[in-house]
Design an enzyme around this catalytic site. Structure first.
Site, PDB file in Angstrom:
ATOM      1  N   ARG A   1       8.064   3.303  -5.098  1.00  0.00           N
ATOM      2  CA  ARG A   1       8.198   2.428  -3.922  1.00  0.00           C
ATOM      3  C   ARG A   1       7.148   1.319  -3.963  1.00  0.00           C
ATOM      4  O   ARG A   1       7.431   0.165  -3.613  1.00  0.00           O
ATOM      5  CB  ARG A   1       8.065   3.249  -2.632  1.00  0.00           C
ATOM      6  CG  ARG A   1       8.198   2.383  -1.376  1.00  0.00           C
ATOM      7  CD  ARG A   1       8.214   3.207  -0.106  1.00  0.00           C
ATOM      8  NE  ARG A   1       6.942   3.890   0.120  1.00  0.00           N
ATOM      9  CZ  ARG A   1       6.732   4.748   1.110  1.00  0.00           C
ATOM     10  NH1 ARG A   1       7.705   5.045   1.960  1.00  0.00           N
ATOM     11  NH2 ARG A   1       5.548   5.325   1.257  1.00  0.00           N
TER      12      ARG A   1
ATOM     13  N   TYR B   1       0.823  -1.206   0.000  1.00  0.00           N
ATOM     14  CA  TYR B   1       0.000   0.000   0.000  1.00  0.00           C
ATOM     15  C   TYR B   1       0.855   1.253   0.000  1.00  0.00           C
ATOM     16  O   TYR B   1       2.062   1.198   0.251  1.00  0.00           O
ATOM     17  CB  TYR B   1      -0.952   0.011   1.216  1.00  0.00           C
ATOM     18  CG  TYR B   1      -0.283   0.416   2.516  1.00  0.00           C
ATOM     19  CD1 TYR B   1       0.562  -0.461   3.190  1.00  0.00           C
ATOM     20  CD2 TYR B   1      -0.479   1.686   3.073  1.00  0.00           C
ATOM     21  CE1 TYR B   1       1.190  -0.088   4.377  1.00  0.00           C
ATOM     22  CE2 TYR B   1       0.139   2.060   4.253  1.00  0.00           C
ATOM     23  CZ  TYR B   1       0.972   1.171   4.900  1.00  0.00           C
ATOM     24  OH  TYR B   1       1.599   1.536   6.062  1.00  0.00           O
TER      25      TYR B   1
ATOM     26  N   GLU C   1      12.951   3.185  13.693  1.00  0.00           N
ATOM     27  CA  GLU C   1      12.023   4.238  13.241  1.00  0.00           C
ATOM     28  C   GLU C   1      10.913   4.334  14.269  1.00  0.00           C
ATOM     29  O   GLU C   1      11.093   3.921  15.421  1.00  0.00           O
ATOM     30  CB  GLU C   1      11.509   3.927  11.831  1.00  0.00           C
ATOM     31  CG  GLU C   1      10.842   2.580  11.694  1.00  0.00           C
ATOM     32  CD  GLU C   1      10.330   2.290  10.279  1.00  0.00           C
ATOM     33  OE1 GLU C   1      10.188   3.222   9.475  1.00  0.00           O
ATOM     34  OE2 GLU C   1      10.019   1.118   9.995  1.00  0.00           O
TER      35      GLU C   1
ATOM     36  N   HIS D   1      -0.856 -21.147   1.563  1.00  0.00           N
ATOM     37  CA  HIS D   1       0.146 -20.090   1.723  1.00  0.00           C
ATOM     38  C   HIS D   1       0.854 -19.704   0.427  1.00  0.00           C
ATOM     39  O   HIS D   1       1.147 -18.540   0.200  1.00  0.00           O
ATOM     40  CB  HIS D   1       1.193 -20.506   2.767  1.00  0.00           C
ATOM     41  CG  HIS D   1       0.667 -20.457   4.179  1.00  0.00           C
ATOM     42  ND1 HIS D   1      -0.411 -21.190   4.603  1.00  0.00           N
ATOM     43  CD2 HIS D   1       1.077 -19.740   5.252  1.00  0.00           C
ATOM     44  CE1 HIS D   1      -0.647 -20.942   5.873  1.00  0.00           C
ATOM     45  NE2 HIS D   1       0.247 -20.056   6.299  1.00  0.00           N
TER      46      HIS D   1
ATOM     47  N   LYS E   1       6.600  -1.992   2.165  1.00  0.00           N
ATOM     48  CA  LYS E   1       5.394  -1.323   2.703  1.00  0.00           C
ATOM     49  C   LYS E   1       4.206  -2.269   2.566  1.00  0.00           C
ATOM     50  O   LYS E   1       3.309  -2.096   1.730  1.00  0.00           O
ATOM     51  CB  LYS E   1       5.148   0.014   1.999  1.00  0.00           C
ATOM     52  CG  LYS E   1       4.230   0.932   2.801  1.00  0.00           C
ATOM     53  CD  LYS E   1       4.328   2.347   2.313  1.00  0.00           C
ATOM     54  CE  LYS E   1       3.312   3.264   2.966  1.00  0.00           C
ATOM     55  NZ  LYS E   1       3.449   3.410   4.418  1.00  0.00           N
TER      56      LYS E   1
ATOM     57  N   LEU F   1      11.324   1.541   6.937  1.00  0.00           N
ATOM     58  CA  LEU F   1      10.679   1.857   5.659  1.00  0.00           C
ATOM     59  C   LEU F   1      11.448   3.012   5.008  1.00  0.00           C
ATOM     60  O   LEU F   1      11.774   3.987   5.688  1.00  0.00           O
ATOM     61  CB  LEU F   1       9.224   2.280   5.898  1.00  0.00           C
ATOM     62  CG  LEU F   1       8.447   2.484   4.602  1.00  0.00           C
ATOM     63  CD1 LEU F   1       8.026   1.131   4.026  1.00  0.00           C
ATOM     64  CD2 LEU F   1       7.235   3.365   4.820  1.00  0.00           C
TER      65      LEU F   1
ATOM     66  N   ARG G   1      -7.555 -21.385   0.931  1.00  0.00           N
ATOM     67  CA  ARG G   1      -6.542 -20.754   1.774  1.00  0.00           C
ATOM     68  C   ARG G   1      -5.301 -21.624   1.733  1.00  0.00           C
ATOM     69  O   ARG G   1      -5.266 -22.695   2.334  1.00  0.00           O
ATOM     70  CB  ARG G   1      -7.052 -20.575   3.202  1.00  0.00           C
ATOM     71  CG  ARG G   1      -6.040 -19.849   4.092  1.00  0.00           C
ATOM     72  CD  ARG G   1      -6.525 -19.645   5.516  1.00  0.00           C
ATOM     73  NE  ARG G   1      -5.473 -19.020   6.326  1.00  0.00           N
ATOM     74  CZ  ARG G   1      -4.468 -19.696   6.887  1.00  0.00           C
ATOM     75  NH1 ARG G   1      -4.374 -21.005   6.766  1.00  0.00           N
ATOM     76  NH2 ARG G   1      -3.549 -19.050   7.594  1.00  0.00           N
TER      77      ARG G   1
END
Ligand code: PDD
Length: 285
Positions: free
Chosen positions: A51, A32, A182, A102, A149, A206, A100
Site C-alpha cells: 500500500r 506513511y 469510514e 507547489h 495514505k 482508505l 517553497r
C-alpha cells in the site's frame, strides 16, 4: 529512550532533525504506514508495504526500497526499543527543497523516517472483557483521495477532534448522500441479522490492511457472511453491531453511536466470532 530511524541512521528521537523546508513539513507531502508488532511479530507487513508503494507511485515519489529493506528497519526498531506491543510508523516525504514551490521538484531525495511506539495489547476475543467504543458521527469533509495514505491528515485530525471533544473514541463519517464512508482513523462496519456489511473500496476510504485481512479471513473461513456495499446512515442507526478496524485496534466493537446504544448496548456475538477468527489468522499475512 526511543531510538528512531532517519534517512540512513538510527539515533535517539531527540537527535532526529529535519529541515523546515522538508515538503512533508510544509505541504504534508508524504506517505506513511502504521504496522503493529506483537512480541516481535509484525502483522500484515507485506500488504502494508505494498500500500505504501502504491501511495508513493500515485503521488510521484520515486523510492523503491524492497519489502526486505523495510522489514530490516522495522525489526531493528523492534530490537532497539522496549515494549512487547509496538506500532511501527514508516514515513516517506518527498524531501527537502530549497524553496517553497507547489510543483514536485525533480532533484530532491525523499526523507525517510521511522519510529516505534507503544500500542495496547491485541484484543482478546471475549465480549465480557472487550472495551466497547463510543463514537460520534459527522459529515465527511475530507478530500476525494482518501484511498491515499497521505501524511496530510488535517481533515482526519479535525474529524477525530470533533468526536474527542464530545467524549467519543472515534468519529463515523458520512458522505453527502448519508452513506457511511469510514471513521477518522479506522474502517467501519455494521452487522444486521448476522450479516456483516462494510463500504466498498473507492476514493472515499482508505483500503485498510486490517479490513483486507479481516474480509479475507472471514471469506475463507465461511461461517460469517460479509458484504462490501453501500451502508446508509439509517442502517448504522439500526444496526445490531457496529465495528471499526485499524492496525492498532484490530476489530473494535462500538457500543454507542451519538449517545445511543448500538443494538442492546453490549459487545456482540458476531464481533466475538470475527475477532477470534482474526486473532487466529492475522499472522498469515
Ligand atoms: N489509521 N481509515 C483511516 C482514515 C485510517 O487512518 C486508518 C488507519 C484506517 C485503517 O487502516 P489499517 O487497517 O491499515 O490500519 C482506515 C492509522 C492506524 C493511523 O493513522 O494511525
Amino acid at each position: 529512550m526511543s531510538i528512531v530511524f532517519l534517512n540512513d541512521a538510527y539515533l535517539p528521537m531527540e537527535e532526529a532533525k529535519i529541515s523546515p523546508m522538508d515538503r512533508g513539513f510544509l505541504f504534508g507531502d508524504g506517505i506513511y504506514e502504521v504496522i503493529p508488532s506483537y512480541d516481535g511479530q509484525l502483522v500484515g507487513f507485506a500488504p502494508h508495504i505494498e500500500r505504501m508503494n502504491n501511495g508513493m507511485k500515485e503521488i510521484g515519489i520515486h523510492f523503491d526500497w524492497s519489502t526486505e529493506q523495510w522489514r530490516q528497519v522495522a525489526n531493528t526498531l523492534i530490537e532497539k526499543n522496549e515494549g512487547a506491543n509496538l506500532g511501527i510508523y514508516l514515513h516517506v516525504s518527498r524531501g527537502t527543497d530549497s524553496k517553497r514551490f507547489h510543483a514536485y521538484p525533480d532533484d530532491v531525495a525523499p526523507t525517510v523516517f521511522a519510529f516505534a511506539f507503544d500500542i495496547p495489547a491485541a484484543p482478546v476475543a471475549d465480549k465480557s472483557v472487550a472495551k466497547g467504543y463510543k463514537v460520534s458521527t459527522t459529515r465527511d469533509l475530507r478530500w476525494e483521495r482518501c484511498h491515499i495514505k497521505s501524511t496530510a491528515l488535517l481533515g482526519n485530525v479535525m474529524h477525530f477532534q470533533q468526536g474527542y471533544e464530545q467524549g467519543a473514541n472515534e468519529t463515523l463519517l458520512f458522505n453527502a448522500n448519508n452513506e457511511l464512508t469510514e471513521a477518522s482513523a479506522c474502517n467501519a462496519y455494521i452487522v444486521k441479522d448476522g450479516v456483516i456489511a462494510t463500504p466498498p473500496l473507492d476514493n472515499q476510504i482508505l483500503p485498510g490492511i486490517t479490513r483486507f485481512m479481516l474480509l479475507d479471513i472471514l471469506k475463507k473461513e465461511g461461517s460469517l457472511k460479509v458484504e462490501e456495499r453501500v451502508v446508509t446512515m439509517d442502517e448504522v442507526r439500526n444496526a445490531d453491531e457496529v465495528w471499526v478496524t485499524s492496525s492498532s485496534k484490530e476489530v473494535a466493537p462500538v457500543i454507542e453511536v451519538d449517545g445511543k446504544p448500538v443494538g442492546n448496548g453490549q459487545v456482540g456475538d458476531v464481533w466475538q466470532a470475527a475477532q477470534a477468527l482474526y486473532s487466529a489468522g492475522k499472522h498469515n499475512y
